[in-house]
Scaffold this active site. Sequence first.
Site, short mmCIF file in Angstrom:
data_model
loop_
_atom_site.label_atom_id
_atom_site.label_comp_id
_atom_site.label_asym_id
_atom_site.label_seq_id
_atom_site.Cartn_x
_atom_site.Cartn_y
_atom_site.Cartn_z
N CYS A 188 0.83 -1.22 0.00
CA CYS A 188 0.00 0.00 0.00
C CYS A 188 0.86 1.26 0.00
O CYS A 188 0.38 2.34 -0.36
CB CYS A 188 -0.93 0.00 1.21
SG CYS A 188 -1.82 -1.57 1.38
N GLY A 219 -7.16 -13.84 1.60
CA GLY A 219 -6.66 -12.66 0.89
C GLY A 219 -7.21 -12.47 -0.51
O GLY A 219 -8.28 -12.97 -0.87
N TYR A 243 -17.61 15.40 19.97
CA TYR A 243 -17.81 16.73 19.38
C TYR A 243 -17.11 17.83 20.17
O TYR A 243 -17.26 17.94 21.39
CB TYR A 243 -19.30 17.08 19.28
CG TYR A 243 -19.51 18.57 19.09
CD1 TYR A 243 -19.04 19.21 17.93
CD2 TYR A 243 -20.08 19.35 20.08
CE1 TYR A 243 -19.15 20.58 17.77
CE2 TYR A 243 -20.21 20.73 19.93
CZ TYR A 243 -19.74 21.34 18.78
OH TYR A 243 -19.83 22.69 18.63
C1 LIG Z 1 0.26 -0.41 -5.14
C2 LIG Z 1 -0.75 -1.02 -4.22
C3 LIG Z 1 -1.41 -0.20 -3.31
C4 LIG Z 1 -2.37 -0.75 -2.47
N1 LIG Z 1 -2.99 0.07 -1.58
C5 LIG Z 1 -3.91 -0.45 -0.74
C6 LIG Z 1 -4.54 0.37 0.23
O1 LIG Z 1 -4.24 1.57 0.34
N2 LIG Z 1 -5.48 -0.18 1.02
C7 LIG Z 1 -5.81 -1.52 0.93
O2 LIG Z 1 -6.66 -1.99 1.69
N3 LIG Z 1 -5.21 -2.33 0.05
C8 LIG Z 1 -4.28 -1.83 -0.78
N4 LIG Z 1 -3.65 -2.65 -1.68
C9 LIG Z 1 -4.05 -4.07 -1.76
C10 LIG Z 1 -3.36 -4.91 -0.70
O3 LIG Z 1 -2.00 -4.71 -0.78
C11 LIG Z 1 -3.73 -6.35 -0.93
O4 LIG Z 1 -5.13 -6.48 -0.81
C12 LIG Z 1 -3.08 -7.29 0.06
O5 LIG Z 1 -1.70 -7.18 0.03
C13 LIG Z 1 -3.50 -8.72 -0.24
O6 LIG Z 1 -2.83 -9.60 0.59
P1 LIG Z 1 -2.53 -11.08 0.12
O7 LIG Z 1 -1.79 -11.73 1.24
O8 LIG Z 1 -3.77 -11.73 -0.36
O9 LIG Z 1 -1.61 -10.93 -1.15
P2 LIG Z 1 -0.21 -10.17 -1.30
O10 LIG Z 1 0.00 -9.21 -0.21
O11 LIG Z 1 -0.20 -9.66 -2.71
O12 LIG Z 1 0.85 -11.33 -1.16
C14 LIG Z 1 0.88 -12.43 -2.02
C15 LIG Z 1 2.29 -12.93 -2.13
O13 LIG Z 1 2.22 -14.26 -2.60
C16 LIG Z 1 3.34 -14.47 -3.46
N5 LIG Z 1 3.01 -15.61 -4.34
C17 LIG Z 1 2.09 -15.66 -5.32
N6 LIG Z 1 2.04 -16.88 -5.86
C18 LIG Z 1 2.99 -17.60 -5.23
C19 LIG Z 1 3.42 -18.95 -5.37
N7 LIG Z 1 2.87 -19.77 -6.25
N8 LIG Z 1 4.42 -19.37 -4.57
C20 LIG Z 1 4.97 -18.54 -3.64
N9 LIG Z 1 4.59 -17.26 -3.48
C21 LIG Z 1 3.60 -16.80 -4.25
C22 LIG Z 1 3.47 -13.17 -4.20
O14 LIG Z 1 4.81 -13.02 -4.68
C23 LIG Z 1 3.13 -12.15 -3.11
O15 LIG Z 1 4.28 -11.64 -2.50
C24 LIG Z 1 -2.67 -2.15 -2.53
C25 LIG Z 1 -1.99 -2.96 -3.43
C26 LIG Z 1 -1.04 -2.41 -4.26
C27 LIG Z 1 -0.32 -3.32 -5.22
#
Ligand SMILES: Cc1cc2nc3c(=O)[nH]c(=O)nc-3n(C[C@H](O)[C@H](O)[C@H](O)COP(=O)(O)OP(=O)(O)OC[C@H]3O[C@@H](n4cnc5c(N)ncnc54)[C@H](O)[C@@H]3O)c2cc1C
Length: 561
Positions: free
Chosen positions: A42, A278, A424
């Site tokens: 984020c 996630g 407030y």
């Molecule tokens: C630029 C950006 C800004 C954001 N801003 C916000 C915000 O302000 N507010 C908000 O609520 N959300 C925000 N988000 C979304 C938030 O980051 C995601 O919803 C959150 O990180 C999801 O968590 P996750 O664990 O599901 O996946 P992720 O945090 O994406 O983690 C998944 C990980 O799994 C790894 N992976 C994938 N497949 C494999 C595999 N086969 N083997 C091993 N590893 C693997 C990937 O490399 C990755 O590192 C933002 C996202 C981005 C990209």
Amino acid sequence: MRIVVVGGVAGGMSCAARARRLDESAEIIVLERGQQVSFANCGLPYHVGGEIEAAGQLLLQTPASLRAALALDVRTGHEVIGLDAGAQSVTVRTASGVIELDYDALVLAPGARAVRPPIPGLDSPRVRTLRTVPDAVALREQVEAGAGSAVVLGAGFIGLEAAEALALRGLDVALVELAPHVLPPLEAELAQLVTDELRRLGIDVRAGVAASSIAHGAAEDAVVLADGSRIAADLIVLSTGVRPETEVFEAAGVACVNGALVVDEHGRTSLPGVWAVGDATASVDPVTGVVRPVPLAGPANRAGRLVADAILRPGSARPIPQPLGTAIVRVGELTAALTGANRAALDAAGVDYRTLHLHPNQHAGYFPGASQVHLMLHIDAADGRILGAQAVGADGVDKRIDVLATAIRSGFGVADLIDLDLAYAPPYGQAKDAVNLAGMVGANVLDGTLRLWYADQLDRLGDVLLLDVRSRAECATGQLPESLNIPHTELRGRLDEIHEAAAGRPVRVLCASGVRSAIAHRVLTQAGFDSASLSGGMLTLRAVLGDRADQVLALPELVHA
Ligand SMILES: Cc1cc2nc3c(=O)[nH]c(=O)nc-3n(C[C@H](O)[C@H](O)[C@H](O)COP(=O)(O)OP(=O)(O)OC[C@H]3O[C@@H](n4cnc5c(N)ncnc54)[C@H](O)[C@@H]3O)c2cc1C
């Protein structure tokens, strides 16, 4: 017990850390494809924009710190490429070859990846996505190497943040969005305020048009739009949405809906011993019942923690809450936020609802710095349940949307908002807070005290008398053609005049924000008129008209007064 977690960021690492806190004896292995874990996705746009100076500030933990603090076995550069749920093992690609790893419990947290639409030329090296720390570092390097122009494809949350960051760096930025307006989940009348702010930042907003191709050039590329225009770009940021990164697991037999892993209320997938959390998972919209992914950090973190509970304390684990999709974004000096269902979701679900528009100040009007919170609520037409809320403003938006998200989660009816005892003092709020006011307006609408008409009905109002109850000075800034101006303070003494002008027709009243027209509506209704008050007043009407406003609104000398 060996717990293997796939994906070492939001959901996966929350799960692993909680699992350790619950069980000192478990072996916990986190497999992460990338070179970093626990990084702040984020925060990536703010590193590009320079507000977060060092990329290292985005790295919240390292494998070494996680081993030291939580005895986690975190393996970066480990990509899971296969799953055999029968054998309880995963196949992992590592720098030194492919290995098999057994598990007792497997947690899938692979997240989502950027969608790559079928746009010819998207393979240009100038096209970047913004999902990882290396992505952000590369973008920043391009900026620092002298990039002068950028096109951001997609004006969702990440697209807006990327556009703002690049504009902050002094680039000429164009923002292209296929949907009719920026931030598509936001209602059009609020999105117009965001568009105005983006333009104030110098960003060229092109909404309602597709990017049809990218023409590669030696010095720069050009993004070609469906309307034939071309925008030169030293760099192009692709932010047209995300899709769950689930192919490996779907191929292994995990049930999916539209590519998202199907889970029950404890995060269990269709395969025994396999949980998921996630961005990769689908969840039920608590308002409409629709099953969809919610790619946001809060739901991922919370689900990760609860899945650890489900694995290690199955008897007492709390169910994973159904996420409302509460989200917020800063755009220049504005904040836009939303929670629950929007019009499109409610229409698709066939829900009968009423919409409220309010523009109260975020704190006492007499205290310096007062500014308006442009607030919308959708409420169930039958029982008044709050279904969704959105707001845009310079200050106080986060607080109102968080209160309303809490209210929706609690199943509040709109009238319950009247009773909320909110903090407030003049620098912080009003004795009747914006949220209390929304409750009052909603309760009036539900019991018929207030009848609303809406700006998007303007073209199909039929034969009505439009009555503008603003002051003459306000009307001088633009007034609806054929509308009669009688300031609300003169209304009671000029009812005969209205009677004559209406000639039996319904009266549709408007003012600046909907407050004075509501008073006028009460006067008119009690005098026997068929009357209704414009929801949100001229402020909302102007936003609905958008770029057409100055053509539609006549100057006073052209108006029947
Ligand atoms: C630029 C950006 C800004 C954001 N801003 C916000 C915000 O302000 N507010 C908000 O609520 N959300 C925000 N988000 C979304 C938030 O980051 C995601 O919803 C959150 O990180 C999801 O968590 P996750 O664990 O599901 O996946 P992720 O945090 O994406 O983690 C998944 C990980 O799994 C790894 N992976 C994938 N497949 C494999 C595999 N086969 N083997 C091993 N590893 C693997 C990937 O490399 C990755 O590192 C933002 C996202 C981005 C990209």
